[in-house]
Design a protein around this motif. Structure first.
Motif, PDB file in Angstrom:
ATOM      1  N   GLY A   1      -2.034  -8.393  11.585  1.00  0.00           N
ATOM      2  CA  GLY A   1      -3.431  -8.662  11.239  1.00  0.00           C
ATOM      3  C   GLY A   1      -4.070  -9.724  12.102  1.00  0.00           C
ATOM      4  O   GLY A   1      -5.264  -9.647  12.427  1.00  0.00           O
TER       5      GLY A   1
ATOM      6  N   VAL B   1     -14.717  -7.219   3.704  1.00  0.00           N
ATOM      7  CA  VAL B   1     -13.794  -6.269   4.335  1.00  0.00           C
ATOM      8  C   VAL B   1     -12.967  -5.615   3.235  1.00  0.00           C
ATOM      9  O   VAL B   1     -12.207  -6.270   2.529  1.00  0.00           O
TER      10      VAL B   1
ATOM     11  N   LYS C   1      -7.431  -8.758  14.021  1.00  0.00           N
ATOM     12  CA  LYS C   1      -8.686  -9.482  13.769  1.00  0.00           C
ATOM     13  C   LYS C   1      -9.284  -9.986  15.068  1.00  0.00           C
ATOM     14  O   LYS C   1     -10.495  -9.813  15.324  1.00  0.00           O
TER      15      LYS C   1
ATOM     16  N   VAL D   1     -10.103  -1.615   6.138  1.00  0.00           N
ATOM     17  CA  VAL D   1      -8.788  -1.648   6.785  1.00  0.00           C
ATOM     18  C   VAL D   1      -7.838  -0.812   5.936  1.00  0.00           C
ATOM     19  O   VAL D   1      -7.705  -1.040   4.728  1.00  0.00           O
TER      20      VAL D   1
ATOM     21  N   LEU E   1     -16.295  -8.103  12.200  1.00  0.00           N
ATOM     22  CA  LEU E   1     -15.150  -7.656  11.419  1.00  0.00           C
ATOM     23  C   LEU E   1     -15.318  -6.203  10.980  1.00  0.00           C
ATOM     24  O   LEU E   1     -16.445  -5.695  10.924  1.00  0.00           O
TER      25      LEU E   1
ATOM     26  N   HIS F   1     -11.975 -12.477   3.800  1.00  0.00           N
ATOM     27  CA  HIS F   1     -13.309 -11.938   4.034  1.00  0.00           C
ATOM     28  C   HIS F   1     -13.605 -10.857   2.986  1.00  0.00           C
ATOM     29  O   HIS F   1     -13.200  -9.700   3.132  1.00  0.00           O
TER      30      HIS F   1
ATOM     31  N   PHE G   1      -7.438 -10.426   7.075  1.00  0.00           N
ATOM     32  CA  PHE G   1      -8.766 -10.032   6.585  1.00  0.00           C
ATOM     33  C   PHE G   1      -8.975 -10.398   5.116  1.00  0.00           C
ATOM     34  O   PHE G   1     -10.083 -10.272   4.604  1.00  0.00           O
ATOM     35  N   TYR G   2      -7.922 -10.848   4.464  1.00  0.00           N
ATOM     36  CA  TYR G   2      -7.985 -11.171   3.037  1.00  0.00           C
ATOM     37  C   TYR G   2      -9.103 -12.154   2.683  1.00  0.00           C
ATOM     38  O   TYR G   2      -9.796 -11.960   1.681  1.00  0.00           O
TER      39      TYR G   2
ATOM     40  N   LEU H   1      -9.969  -3.602   1.740  1.00  0.00           N
ATOM     41  CA  LEU H   1      -8.565  -3.383   2.068  1.00  0.00           C
ATOM     42  C   LEU H   1      -8.047  -2.238   1.214  1.00  0.00           C
ATOM     43  O   LEU H   1      -8.109  -2.309  -0.017  1.00  0.00           O
TER      44      LEU H   1
END
Length: 429
Positions: free
Chosen positions: A226, A267, A230, A244, A240, A264, A261-262, A269
């Motif tokens: 990640g 985003v 990123k 994902v 971003l 944000h 990305f956690y 997941l």
């Protein structure tokens, strides 16, 4: 000891929450182990805590990843797939180009280095699809350790090419002939070995499950995926991603790419589990997506398992051996409960269709495990717009799956070839 803040950054710590001090993530995790293994786990916890802030360790680890494993892996813009769907822009994180053909080596190298730090001379591991087994055997050969790999007999039949390479790399491969003869049984047998050998042996657990500190440790070593992705998407697209995607068996590749990305919240997941032959068939490994996983304790930790009302583990099924597992990472179980990670499931048929699409539009051959992530993304892409960006983690390459893929495609030419080779070997024997 080096300055912790500086060294932690160098060591690629991105989310402290993924390194739980007590091993719990909400209601999940912990350490439910036999008393005889307590010293082994205490030793691992102490050394893991130390290497997190050991600059020399991380310089050696980064050098191996760069000069031996081939990192960073590319983030490929899938222009033809993007054109094919005419909606979200699709990028593919290419863990298939990592040495040994999957993300597994990131963790295997890290844990093998840790084993040497602890003075161990032997490493053991479980494997389902065989990629973790190959990665462990590779790390052992590179670092001068002996290796024993446990693999369910059913998985050996499905993934014999990887069995061949493990043996050629010098590892002992032991078949597990009880239970469903798949990943959960391989884990049980590896734990049995470790109980009698931990003074000289380290268990290189391959997924972000098991007793503390394994979920945190595996996620930590896989976080490089990640971190790279990123940085790469910011350079390629200037922003971003919106989504994902990663397949989820135990959870190592998913947590590897999700961590960066956690923080944000914008985003999304998405973890994609093995839907097998569908929810109603009972032949699947979808713990969360189908809502059939219930809280239980097994193999040293508490998480959502596919089990009956008496707590006995159900048999699971997937075309992809690496997703054919009864439990799920406690970290992912917690992230699902909190709504931060969404889950879906892809059936075998959806996976075969997605595989053909990826091969024929991008010239890539993802592993069947990874193709679940593609199938989940392709299902969602119809609801996306051209302003969206999808990153799909291609956690491994599909050459190991040629037998399963040919069977799934019902390729008559392949069947004829296998018959010819079988007859040839019979005549030679």
């Amino acid at each position: 000891m080096p300055d912790k803040e500086k060294s932690a950054t160098t060591a690629s710590v991105t989310v402290d929450e993924f390194i739980s001090e007590n091993g719990y993530y909400g209601d999940y995790g912990g350490s439910f182990i036999p008393e005889i293994l307590v010293p082994a786990f205490e030793e691992i916890k102490a050394h893991f805590e130390a290497i997190r802030y050991d600059e020399d360790f991380w310089q050696q680890y980064r050098a191996l990843l760069t000069n031996y494993s081939g990192r960073p892996t590319p983030l490929t813009y899938a222009d033809r797939l993007t054109e094919h769907y005419g909606r979200a822009h699709i990028y593919i994180k290419r863990e298939d180009l990592n040495h040994t053909g999957a993300h597994k080596l990131n963790n295997a190298l890290g844990q093998a280095m840790l084993a040497k730090k602890m003075g161990k001379t032997r490493i053991i591991a479980e494997t389902g699809a065989g990629q973790h087994g190959v990665a462990t055997a590779t790390a052992a050969a590179k670092l001068g350790l002996s290796a024993t790999i446990y693999m369910g007999r059913e998985d050996m039949e499905r993934q014999y090419a990887n069995v061949f390479w493990m043996k050629r790399l010098g590892a002992e491969v032991i078949a597990v002939d009880y239970g469903s003869q798949t990943l959960k049984d391989a884990i049980n047998e590896t734990l049995r070995d470790w109980v009698s050998s931990f003074e000289t042996t380290h268990y290189v657990l391959g997924t972000a499950s098991g007793a503390h500190p394994f979920p945190a440790m595996v996620a930590f070593f896989q976080s490089v995926i990640g971190i790279e992705a990123k940085d790469q998407i910011l350079r390629a697209a200037g922003r971003l991603p919106s989504h994902v995607y990663a397949c989820v068996g135990g959870g190592s590749n998913a947590l590897g790419i999700f961590q960066a990305f956690y923080p944000h919240d914008d985003v999304k997941l998405i973890g994609v589990e093995a839907g097998g032959k569908g929810k109603e068939s009972g032949q699947h490994a979808a713990r969360i997506a189908y809502g059939e996983g219930t809280l239980g304790v097994a193999q040293g930790y508490k998480t959502l398992f596919l089990q009956n009302k008496d707590g006995q583990m159900n048999d699971t099924y997937s075309l992809a051996a690496g997703l054919d597992y009864v439990g799920v990472s406690p970290i992912l179980a917690d992230l699902s409960k909190r709504g931060r990670v969404q889950f879906s499931a892809a059936t075998d048929d959806e996976v075969i269709n997605a595989l053909q699409t990826v091969m024929q539009t991008e010239g890539l051959i993802p592993a069947l495990e990874s193709t679940h992530a593609f199938a989940g993304a392709f299902r969602d892409i119809v609801h996306s717009s051209k302003s969206d960006i999808f990153i799909i983690n291609m956690s491994g390459r599909g050459d190991k799956d040629i037998f399963n893929i040919a069977e799934g495609l019902q390729d008559e030419e392949w069947k004829a070839f296998i018959h010819r080779k079988s007859n040839q070997f019979s005549r030679q024997a």
